[in-house]
Enzyme design. Structure first.
Site, short mmCIF file in Angstrom:
data_model
loop_
_atom_site.label_atom_id
_atom_site.label_comp_id
_atom_site.label_asym_id
_atom_site.label_seq_id
_atom_site.Cartn_x
_atom_site.Cartn_y
_atom_site.Cartn_z
N TRP A 15 0.67 -1.19 -0.40
CA TRP A 15 0.13 -0.14 -0.03
C TRP A 15 0.46 1.07 0.29
O TRP A 15 0.05 2.53 -0.41
CB TRP A 15 -1.15 -0.43 0.90
CG TRP A 15 -2.10 -0.89 0.89
CD1 TRP A 15 -2.13 -2.91 1.68
CD2 TRP A 15 -3.13 -1.27 -0.34
NE1 TRP A 15 -3.57 -2.85 1.41
CE2 TRP A 15 -4.21 -2.92 -0.26
CE3 TRP A 15 -3.16 -0.37 -0.84
CZ2 TRP A 15 -4.61 -2.56 -1.13
CZ3 TRP A 15 -4.15 -0.57 -2.52
CH2 TRP A 15 -5.71 -1.77 -1.96
N ASP B 19 -1.63 6.54 6.35
CA ASP B 19 -2.54 6.16 6.25
C ASP B 19 -3.32 4.89 6.88
O ASP B 19 -2.30 4.02 7.36
CB ASP B 19 -1.90 5.12 4.80
CG ASP B 19 -3.17 4.34 3.60
OD1 ASP B 19 -4.05 4.48 5.23
OD2 ASP B 19 -3.28 3.45 2.99
N LYS C 228 -12.39 -1.59 6.95
CA LYS C 228 -12.39 -2.79 7.61
C LYS C 228 -12.12 -2.98 8.83
O LYS C 228 -13.27 -3.89 9.15
CB LYS C 228 -10.74 -2.35 8.24
CG LYS C 228 -9.89 -2.23 7.07
CD LYS C 228 -9.88 -3.37 5.20
CE LYS C 228 -8.96 -2.36 4.38
NZ LYS C 228 -8.97 -3.26 3.63
N1 PMP Z 1 -4.09 1.55 2.40
C1 PMP Z 1 -4.78 0.19 2.54
C2 PMP Z 1 -3.84 0.00 3.87
C3 PMP Z 1 -5.24 -1.09 2.85
O1 PMP Z 1 -5.34 -1.89 3.06
C4 PMP Z 1 -6.18 -0.28 1.31
C5 PMP Z 1 -7.70 -1.30 0.60
N2 PMP Z 1 -7.32 -2.12 1.37
C6 PMP Z 1 -6.44 0.41 0.80
C7 PMP Z 1 -5.10 1.58 0.65
C8 PMP Z 1 -6.46 1.41 -0.74
O2 PMP Z 1 -8.14 1.55 -0.45
P1 PMP Z 1 -9.32 1.30 -1.31
O3 PMP Z 1 -9.68 0.41 -2.01
O4 PMP Z 1 -10.80 1.98 -0.31
O5 PMP Z 1 -9.48 2.48 -1.85
#
Ligand code: PMP
Length: 328
Positions: free
Chosen positions: A68, A138, A162
């Site tokens: 991520w 994040d 989550k």
């Molecule tokens: N950052 C993290 C740490 C994630 O776990 C996720 C999705 N699992 C995201 C960003 C992306 O999120 P989204 O699918 O809501 O765009």
């Protein structure tokens, strides 16, 4: 009329948004000099929104700790200079690098981290020394799983899916003085000031997600707040890691001191690799779903978010024990 039918400008819905913000402020201890926003586009849109809004000098420092943060880096590179000051790529993102003395240029606009790497199962237990720079985090896969001192950050954001509700909302907590410094053109929906001016109601918000989020925040309060949830999350993760460490068939992938309490990643131990699919189908037969690790890492990943109970975790460890006794 249910919340999805009524106007998002109705008093009833406004009250839901106000309650959600008040509860989030209360639960996370958010100081008054921080704005709380509910925005759309998923956490992924924040990978662009952060540099758009915060890159004044066009330069930022990122720490690469997994899938991520890697994605956030790739996106930010489109808008400015990205300095990857530390990375754990050398060991397949299985640890958090020492960030007590990063090389941070004076004119860097912020330091960016992904505080819990959902796919690689590592988490930050000690924040980086940003040397006075704004810290952006994040927290998508860990917020409300442990208390955090909001004042340590310039900005925190997280997709709610989550730990708080259905996908569709991202909450952003932004220190007021971090904004308004860039002079570049920012698309209206990406500009945090738009959402601040209109109190997260610039266009139609995802009403159902906000409604469920509001209910879930009340549940977190009823559970005793973030500290109580954290205690439970630590206990749940402890049970699972203990079994992974004890059971000769399995081995954890993350460095012990950086293991996530939300995303528990493990693989078959050396010599037992061939049993991976068999374990997955055995576990599935016992009602365990979603155990397969992300395709980029393989193995298994048990995401034990706040809604997952201690009993659920014990069911998984029982399943691992049973599989072990079948194979010995
Ligand atoms: N950052 C993290 C740490 C994630 O776990 C996720 C999705 N699992 C995201 C960003 C992306 O999120 P989204 O699918 O809501 O765009």
């Amino acid at each position: 009329m249910c919340v999805m039918e009524m106007s998002h400008r109705s008093k009833v819905f406004q009250q839901i948004v106000d309650e959600a913000e008040a509860d989030l402020r209360d639960l996370m201890g958010i100081p008054d000099n921080y704005k709380v926003l509910f925005i759309q586009g998923g956490a992924t849109l924040q990978f662009a929104a952060v540099p758009w809004n915060l890159m004044k000098n066009g330069k930022a420092v990122y720490v690469e700790t997994g899938a991520w943060s890697k994605k956030a880096i790739a996106e930010a590179k489109k808008y400015g200079e990205v300095i990857v000051a530390a990375s754990s790529k050398d060991k397949n993102y299985s640890y958090i690098p020492d960030c007590s003395d990063l090389d941070i240029p004076e004119d860097a606009d912020y330091v960016y981290i992904c505080e819990n790497e959902t796919i690689h199962g590592v988490t930050w237990n000690k924040l980086p020394n940003t040397k006075g720079h704004v810290l952006v985090s994040d927290q998508s896969s860990m917020f409300l799983s442990k208390p955090c001192n909001v004042s340590d950050y310039g900005m925190i954001y997280a997709g709610v899916q989550k730990n708080v509700g259905p996908a569709g909302v991202v909450f952003a907590i932004i220190r007021k003085d971090a904004l308004g410094k860039v002079s570049r053109y920012i698309p209206t929906m990406l500009d945090y000031r738009t959402h601040i001016d209109k109190e997260s109601m610039f266009n139609t918000p995802p009403v159902f997600s906000i409604f469920v989020m509001n209910e879930t925040l009340k549940w977190v309060k009823d559970m005793g707040g973030v500290a109580a949830i954290h205690k439970l999350d630590v206990e749940k993760a402890g049970i699972l890691y203990k079994e992974i460490d004890r059971n000769a068939l399995f081995t954890g992938t993350a460095a012990v001191e950086d293991r996530s309490i939300m995303n528990v990643c493990f693989v078959m131990a050396p010599g037992y690799e061939a049993l991976q699919d068999e374990f997955l189908s055995f576990a599935k037969g016992q009602g365990m779903v979603g155990l397969k690790g992300h395709r980029s890492v393989g193995g298994f990943r048990a995401s034990i978010y706040n809604a997952c109970t201690k009993e659920d975790v014990l069911a998984l460890t029982a399943c691992m024990k049973e599989f072990e006794s079948m194979k010995k």
